[in-house]
Design a protein around this motif. Structure first.
Motif, PDB file in Angstrom:
ATOM      1  N   GLY A  62      35.366  44.925  38.719  1.00 23.70           N
ATOM      2  CA  GLY A  62      36.168  43.705  38.741  1.00 23.70           C
ATOM      3  C   GLY A  62      36.597  43.274  37.357  1.00 23.70           C
ATOM      4  O   GLY A  62      37.647  42.635  37.184  1.00 23.70           O
ATOM      5  N   GLU A  63      35.796  43.622  36.352  1.00 22.39           N
ATOM      6  CA  GLU A  63      36.132  43.272  34.974  1.00 22.39           C
ATOM      7  C   GLU A  63      37.305  44.121  34.454  1.00 22.39           C
ATOM      8  O   GLU A  63      38.016  43.710  33.555  1.00 22.39           O
ATOM      9  CB  GLU A  63      34.915  43.456  34.070  1.00 22.39           C
ATOM     10  N   ARG A  64      37.506  45.284  35.047  1.00 22.48           N
ATOM     11  CA  ARG A  64      38.595  46.185  34.618  1.00 22.48           C
ATOM     12  C   ARG A  64      39.855  45.837  35.394  1.00 22.48           C
ATOM     13  O   ARG A  64      40.206  46.488  36.348  1.00 22.48           O
ATOM     14  CB  ARG A  64      38.208  47.632  34.902  1.00 22.48           C
ATOM     15  N   LYS A  65      40.521  44.827  34.983  1.00 23.97           N
ATOM     16  CA  LYS A  65      41.720  44.400  35.699  1.00 23.97           C
ATOM     17  C   LYS A  65      42.972  45.117  35.199  1.00 23.97           C
ATOM     18  O   LYS A  65      43.948  45.242  35.917  1.00 23.97           O
ATOM     19  CB  LYS A  65      41.896  42.891  35.573  1.00 23.97           C
ATOM     20  N   THR A  66      42.943  45.552  34.008  1.00 23.61           N
ATOM     21  CA  THR A  66      44.127  46.214  33.454  1.00 23.61           C
ATOM     22  C   THR A  66      43.837  47.690  33.260  1.00 23.61           C
ATOM     23  O   THR A  66      42.695  48.105  33.068  1.00 23.61           O
ATOM     24  CB  THR A  66      44.520  45.590  32.102  1.00 23.61           C
ATOM     25  N   GLY A  67      44.874  48.451  33.309  1.00 20.54           N
ATOM     26  CA  GLY A  67      44.745  49.875  33.033  1.00 20.54           C
ATOM     27  C   GLY A  67      44.143  50.665  34.173  1.00 20.54           C
ATOM     28  O   GLY A  67      43.631  51.753  33.936  1.00 20.54           O
ATOM     29  N   VAL A  68      44.170  50.179  35.374  1.00 23.84           N
ATOM     30  CA  VAL A  68      43.616  50.917  36.505  1.00 23.84           C
ATOM     31  C   VAL A  68      44.715  51.806  37.072  1.00 23.84           C
ATOM     32  O   VAL A  68      45.793  51.345  37.441  1.00 23.84           O
ATOM     33  CB  VAL A  68      43.097  49.941  37.599  1.00 23.84           C
ATOM     34  N   ARG A  69      44.440  53.078  37.131  1.00 23.85           N
ATOM     35  CA  ARG A  69      45.414  54.039  37.643  1.00 23.85           C
ATOM     36  C   ARG A  69      45.290  54.135  39.172  1.00 23.85           C
ATOM     37  O   ARG A  69      44.217  53.857  39.720  1.00 23.85           O
ATOM     38  CB  ARG A  69      45.164  55.390  37.013  1.00 23.85           C
ATOM     39  N   PRO A  70      46.339  54.560  39.814  1.00 26.45           N
ATOM     40  CA  PRO A  70      46.306  54.640  41.287  1.00 26.45           C
ATOM     41  C   PRO A  70      45.191  55.535  41.823  1.00 26.45           C
ATOM     42  O   PRO A  70      44.527  55.185  42.790  1.00 26.45           O
ATOM     43  CB  PRO A  70      47.681  55.199  41.659  1.00 26.45           C
ATOM     44  N   HIS A  71      44.968  56.698  41.199  1.00 23.80           N
ATOM     45  CA  HIS A  71      43.907  57.580  41.698  1.00 23.80           C
ATOM     46  C   HIS A  71      42.520  56.949  41.499  1.00 23.80           C
ATOM     47  O   HIS A  71      41.611  57.169  42.292  1.00 23.80           O
ATOM     48  CB  HIS A  71      44.007  58.980  41.058  1.00 23.80           C
ATOM     49  N   GLU A  72      42.339  56.150  40.426  1.00 26.91           N
ATOM     50  CA  GLU A  72      41.079  55.437  40.222  1.00 26.91           C
ATOM     51  C   GLU A  72      40.892  54.380  41.298  1.00 26.91           C
ATOM     52  O   GLU A  72      39.787  54.179  41.798  1.00 26.91           O
ATOM     53  CB  GLU A  72      41.039  54.783  38.841  1.00 26.91           C
ATOM     54  N   LEU A  73      41.988  53.715  41.643  1.00 25.75           N
ATOM     55  CA  LEU A  73      41.932  52.688  42.681  1.00 25.75           C
ATOM     56  C   LEU A  73      41.580  53.304  44.030  1.00 25.75           C
ATOM     57  O   LEU A  73      40.772  52.753  44.786  1.00 25.75           O
ATOM     58  CB  LEU A  73      43.278  51.953  42.761  1.00 25.75           C
ATOM     59  N   ILE A  74      42.136  54.475  44.308  1.00 23.80           N
ATOM     60  CA  ILE A  74      41.821  55.174  45.563  1.00 23.80           C
ATOM     61  C   ILE A  74      40.347  55.610  45.569  1.00 23.80           C
ATOM     62  O   ILE A  74      39.644  55.443  46.556  1.00 23.80           O
ATOM     63  CB  ILE A  74      42.761  56.381  45.759  1.00 23.80           C
ATOM     64  N   ALA A  75      39.889  56.154  44.456  1.00 18.82           N
ATOM     65  CA  ALA A  75      38.494  56.577  44.350  1.00 18.82           C
ATOM     66  C   ALA A  75      37.560  55.372  44.473  1.00 18.82           C
ATOM     67  O   ALA A  75      36.537  55.429  45.164  1.00 18.82           O
ATOM     68  CB  ALA A  75      38.261  57.295  43.028  1.00 18.82           C
ATOM     69  N   TYR A  76      37.941  54.278  43.824  1.00 19.81           N
ATOM     70  CA  TYR A  76      37.155  53.045  43.886  1.00 19.81           C
ATOM     71  C   TYR A  76      37.070  52.550  45.327  1.00 19.81           C
ATOM     72  O   TYR A  76      36.003  52.215  45.825  1.00 19.81           O
ATOM     73  CB  TYR A  76      37.801  51.988  42.991  1.00 19.81           C
ATOM     74  N   SER A  77      38.202  52.535  45.999  1.00 18.88           N
ATOM     75  CA  SER A  77      38.252  52.076  47.382  1.00 18.88           C
ATOM     76  C   SER A  77      37.375  52.958  48.275  1.00 18.88           C
ATOM     77  O   SER A  77      36.640  52.463  49.128  1.00 18.88           O
ATOM     78  CB  SER A  77      39.692  52.086  47.876  1.00 18.88           C
ATOM     79  N   GLY A  78      37.460  54.269  48.083  1.00 14.81           N
ATOM     80  CA  GLY A  78      36.627  55.196  48.867  1.00 14.81           C
ATOM     81  C   GLY A  78      35.147  54.998  48.607  1.00 14.81           C
ATOM     82  O   GLY A  78      34.322  55.038  49.530  1.00 14.81           O
ATOM     83  N   PHE A  79      34.806  54.785  47.339  1.00 18.98           N
ATOM     84  CA  PHE A  79      33.407  54.580  46.991  1.00 18.98           C
ATOM     85  C   PHE A  79      32.883  53.280  47.606  1.00 18.98           C
ATOM     86  O   PHE A  79      31.774  53.241  48.148  1.00 18.98           O
ATOM     87  CB  PHE A  79      33.221  54.573  45.475  1.00 18.98           C
ATOM     88  N   ILE A  80      33.691  52.224  47.540  1.00 22.02           N
ATOM     89  CA  ILE A  80      33.290  50.940  48.129  1.00 22.02           C
ATOM     90  C   ILE A  80      33.104  51.112  49.637  1.00 22.02           C
ATOM     91  O   ILE A  80      32.155  50.570  50.222  1.00 22.02           O
ATOM     92  CB  ILE A  80      34.350  49.842  47.817  1.00 22.02           C
ATOM     93  N   GLN A  81      33.970  51.889  50.258  1.00 18.71           N
ATOM     94  CA  GLN A  81      33.856  52.159  51.702  1.00 18.71           C
ATOM     95  C   GLN A  81      32.545  52.887  52.002  1.00 18.71           C
ATOM     96  O   GLN A  81      31.833  52.547  52.939  1.00 18.71           O
ATOM     97  CB  GLN A  81      35.049  52.989  52.188  1.00 18.71           C
ATOM     98  N   ARG A  82      32.220  53.895  51.188  1.00 18.65           N
ATOM     99  CA  ARG A  82      30.968  54.644  51.387  1.00 18.65           C
ATOM    100  C   ARG A  82      29.758  53.749  51.171  1.00 18.65           C
ATOM    101  O   ARG A  82      28.758  53.869  51.874  1.00 18.65           O
ATOM    102  CB  ARG A  82      30.933  55.875  50.469  1.00 18.65           C
ATOM    103  N   LEU A  83      29.843  52.855  50.181  1.00 18.09           N
ATOM    104  CA  LEU A  83      28.741  51.907  49.968  1.00 18.09           C
ATOM    105  C   LEU A  83      28.563  51.006  51.193  1.00 18.09           C
ATOM    106  O   LEU A  83      27.440  50.737  51.619  1.00 18.09           O
ATOM    107  CB  LEU A  83      29.008  51.031  48.736  1.00 18.09           C
ATOM    108  N   GLY A  84      29.682  50.555  51.754  1.00 16.12           N
ATOM    109  CA  GLY A  84      29.618  49.731  52.967  1.00 16.12           C
ATOM    110  C   GLY A  84      29.010  50.497  54.129  1.00 16.12           C
ATOM    111  O   GLY A  84      28.173  49.958  54.876  1.00 16.12           O
ATOM    112  N   ASP A  85      29.388  51.751  54.267  1.00 16.60           N
ATOM    113  CA  ASP A  85      28.827  52.591  55.330  1.00 16.60           C
ATOM    114  C   ASP A  85      27.325  52.804  55.118  1.00 16.60           C
ATOM    115  O   ASP A  85      26.539  52.751  56.067  1.00 16.60           O
ATOM    116  CB  ASP A  85      29.537  53.940  55.391  1.00 16.60           C
ATOM    117  N   ALA A  86      26.950  53.061  53.873  1.00 15.41           N
ATOM    118  CA  ALA A  86      25.528  53.265  53.551  1.00 15.41           C
ATOM    119  C   ALA A  86      24.732  51.996  53.864  1.00 15.41           C
ATOM    120  O   ALA A  86      23.611  52.066  54.385  1.00 15.41           O
ATOM    121  CB  ALA A  86      25.364  53.646  52.087  1.00 15.41           C
ATOM    122  N   ARG A  87      25.320  50.834  53.567  1.00 16.77           N
ATOM    123  CA  ARG A  87      24.632  49.567  53.858  1.00 16.77           C
ATOM    124  C   ARG A  87      24.456  49.377  55.364  1.00 16.77           C
ATOM    125  O   ARG A  87      23.392  48.966  55.824  1.00 16.77           O
ATOM    126  CB  ARG A  87      25.412  48.388  53.279  1.00 16.77           C
TER     127      ARG A  87
END
Length: 150
Positions: A56-81
């Motif tokens: 959340g602190e990295r608001k600038t300079g986020v590339r689309p592939h990083e955003l996709i990876a971030y979204s996937g990781f957050i999804q996996r964390l939600g699934d793991a929870r």
């Protein structure tokens, strides 16, 4: 003389106490497992919160592939929870079944102890009655002898 019912019931009590102890050990293990699962869920939540805060602190300079990876990781964390919550729920249900089994075993032991006490009281009352009868007979015999001597 034959062994009293109260003494014979001691064997049953010993077996019931062993069953209660085994149930108690299973209950203790299940409690430890539930505590471990709760801790694992807490750690997972803590990790997810830290990850979200850092990202959340990295608001600038986020590339689309990083955003996709971030979204996937957050999804996996939600699934793991969700999986961890389901696992915790299963262990809590097992814990409750084991707790109930221990209660039943404990109540059985208490009932057997009460039965043994009641049997002991009955046996003591019967012994006292027999003793009193024997004393009465002895007194009666002594009276008859005294009467015959006089």
């Amino acid at each position: 003389m034959a062994e009293s019912r109260a003494k014979r019931m001691q064997v049953v009590l010993t077996l019931a106490e062993r069953a209660e102890e085994a149930a108690g050990q299973q209950l203790s293990q299940a409690q430890a497992q539930v505590a471990a699962e709760v801790e694992q869920l807490r750690q997972l939540d803590e990790y997810a919160a830290q990850y979200l805060a850092i990202y959340g602190e990295r608001k600038t300079g986020v590339r689309p592939h990083e955003l996709i990876a971030y979204s996937g990781f957050i999804q996996r964390l939600g699934d793991a929870r969700k999986e961890q919550e389901a696992r915790l729920k299963r262990f809590q249900q097992q814990l409750e079944r084991l707790r109930q089994a221990w209660r039943v075993a404990h109540q059985k032991c208490e009932s057997i102890k009460e039965l043994i006490l009641r049997l002991q009281h009955e046996e003591n009352a019967l012994m006292e009655k027999r003793l009193q009868k024997e004393l009465d007979e002895l007194v009666g015999q002594a009276y008859v002898r005294r009467e015959q001597v006089d």
